[in-house]
Design an enzyme around this catalytic site. Structure first.
Site, PDB file in Angstrom:
ATOM      1  CG  HIS A  24      -3.556   5.359 -30.965  1.00 52.39           C
ATOM      2  ND1 HIS A  24      -2.982   6.546 -30.863  1.00 52.39           N
ATOM      3  CD2 HIS A  24      -3.858   5.442 -32.375  1.00 52.39           C
ATOM      4  CE1 HIS A  24      -3.065   7.105 -31.936  1.00 52.39           C
ATOM      5  NE2 HIS A  24      -3.431   6.441 -32.768  1.00 52.39           N
ATOM      6  CG  ASP A  82      -8.088   7.025 -37.461  1.00 49.83           C
ATOM      7  OD1 ASP A  82      -7.031   6.815 -38.083  1.00 49.83           O
ATOM      8  OD2 ASP A  82      -7.738   8.203 -36.887  1.00 49.83           O
ATOM      9  CG  HIS A 145       0.344  10.891 -38.367  1.00 53.10           C
ATOM     10  ND1 HIS A 145       0.470  10.312 -37.121  1.00 53.10           N
ATOM     11  CD2 HIS A 145      -0.816  10.696 -38.971  1.00 53.10           C
ATOM     12  CE1 HIS A 145      -0.514   9.543 -36.871  1.00 53.10           C
ATOM     13  NE2 HIS A 145      -1.225   9.792 -38.093  1.00 53.10           N
ATOM     14  CE1 TYR A 191      -6.226  14.800 -34.432  1.00 50.47           C
ATOM     15  CE2 TYR A 191      -4.500  15.943 -35.538  1.00 50.47           C
ATOM     16  CZ  TYR A 191      -5.441  15.076 -35.687  1.00 50.47           C
ATOM     17  OH  TYR A 191      -5.521  14.284 -36.801  1.00 50.47           O
ATOM     18  CG  HIS A 224      -9.450  13.140 -36.459  1.00 52.53           C
ATOM     19  ND1 HIS A 224     -10.309  11.773 -36.203  1.00 52.53           N
ATOM     20  CD2 HIS A 224      -8.176  12.523 -36.756  1.00 52.53           C
ATOM     21  CE1 HIS A 224      -9.171  10.779 -36.391  1.00 52.53           C
ATOM     22  NE2 HIS A 224      -8.295  11.232 -36.871  1.00 52.53           N
TER      23      HIS A 224
END
Ligand code: FEO
Length: 395
Positions: A24, A82, A145, A191, A224
């Site tokens: 995104h 995700d 977040h 990130y 991740h």
């Protein structure tokens, strides 16, 4: 990804997405992973799932350890797709009535995403769940977040399952930080800059809270990238450092150009900044991806943005960058706008307006040069650079 044992009876069972290159709007040049974790205890527990397309991969990985139907409960630390995209497939496989633990906001957002009447078990901040010989503690991390975000902590193994926090978009053969070494840090920094920068004040509060809780952490399992087991506090301390956004004598000169005139201005500004002893980086917006520029924004003391005027407005890439930058709310920046124009020249004023909205310390006046900069125009670029250098904090 084949299952990896993180601690005795605790496995990483997620998937590797080797080929994703645009997450995104964030450039993921080295892919990413969607991590999920299986805890084998009296009540077999799955923490998070994976992107929808990887649900079969997840179930296959779990199947190498235990029949997925034997999973007793699922914990969803975060609703973003995700990590929850595979949830429908998982719940269908293990039994729709199995308990699904999540934050209160998570129960709402999962309900809206999936429109399924699952057996939601919304948890309170600090609530504990005994799953056998282990006890899990839920730690609310609202807006880190998303409103639903939370951590799950296993006190017996001192493992923090940290959802998106402390992650990296990195796909490789390695599963742990010590297998990659220092090379993982630029991925972690990018990130942070692109996903968490706007929540910097909350990150500083969270770090303080983890310290006050006296949480002992031997391992951090993010959703991740690689797992932090060698020195988990290294990434926690890096987050505190990045969240402070301490400005360096470093300036980004971000621009686009139609016929090289704005580029000539950018080059003159960069040359002059370098002569002033400032680390200046020219960043052409069609040569640099916006998410790589944002990584450099983290510790830059100054950002100059240049745009030609196109159709009475900003050049499209400059508009894109300003939108992205503004959303991430960078702090402690000196700024200035510049650009060449033919007959109207609105772009520079538009950039300055956005810088005002971001509360930059604006060094003016903004520099507009008609057509091609002449010797005098180049001199004015150098003067602007000197004023920027003077406005930067001393190191
Ligand atoms: Fe990796 Fe907020 O999702």
């Amino acid at each position: 990804m084949t299952p990896t044992e993180v601690a005795e009876g605790i496995y990483s069972v997620g998937s590797t997405d080797w080929n994703v290159r645009d997450f995104h709007g964030y450039s993921t040049y080295q892919g990413t992973t969607y991590n999920a974790y299986l805890i084998m205890d009296e009540r077999i527990t799955l923490i998070d799932t994976v992107k929808k397309e990887y649900a079969d991969d997840l179930l296959g990985n779990i199947g190498q350890i235990v029949d997925p139907k034997k999973i007793d409960l699922v914990i969803s630390n975060h609703t973003e797709m995700d990590h929850s995209g595979g949830l429908a497939r998982v719940m269908h496989k293990i039994g729709e009535d199995k308990p699904l633990y999540c934050s209160k906001a998570g129960a709402k957002s999962l309900g809206r995403h999936f429109s399924q009447k699952w057996n939601y078990r919304p948890v309170e901040d600090g609530e504990e769940l005994k799953i056998g010989k282990r006890t899990l503690t839920f730690i609310e991390t609202r807006m880190l977040h998303w409103p639903d975000s939370m951590f799950t902590y296993c006190k017996q193994e001192k493992i923090l399952f940290s959802s998106d926090a402390f992650g990296q978009h990195y796909a490789g053969p390695e599963r742990f930080d010590d297998q990659v070494g220092e090379a993982i840090m630029p991925h972690a920094k990018k990130y942070f800059a692109n996903i968490l920068l706007l929540y910097s004040p909350l990150i500083l509060k969270l770090a303080q809270r983890l310290t006050e809780m006296g949480l002992e952490i031997d391992t951090i399992c993010p959703d991740h990238g690689v797992i932090w087991r060698k020195d988990p506090m290294k990434i926690v301390n890096a987050y505190v450092d990045w969240a402070q956004q301490k400005p360096k004598r470093k300036v980004l000169v971000v621009y686009d150009t139609m016929w090289h005139s704005t580029e000539m201005m950018a080059e003159a500004i960069v040359d002059s900044l370098l002569q002033e002893g400032v680390d200046a980086i020219p960043m052409h917006l069609r040569k640099w991806h916006r998410s790589d520029i944002i990584t450099e924004v983290l510790d830059a003391g100054g950002i100059l943005i240049g745009s030609p005027t196109l159709n009475n407005g900003l050049f499209p890439t400059v508009g894109d960058f300003l939108t992205y930058l503004k959303g991430l709310r960078p702090q402690h920046k000196v700024g200035a706008a510049f650009g060449s124009y033919g007959w109207s020249g609105e772009a520079v004023k538009l950039i300055e307006k956005e810088m005002e909205a971001m509360r930059f310390n604006i060094v003016g006046p903004a520099l507009k040069i008609p057509y091609v900069p002449d010797r005098e125009g180049i001199e004015s670029c150098k003067e602007l650079a000197k004023k920027i250098a003077a406005a930067l904090p001393a190191e």
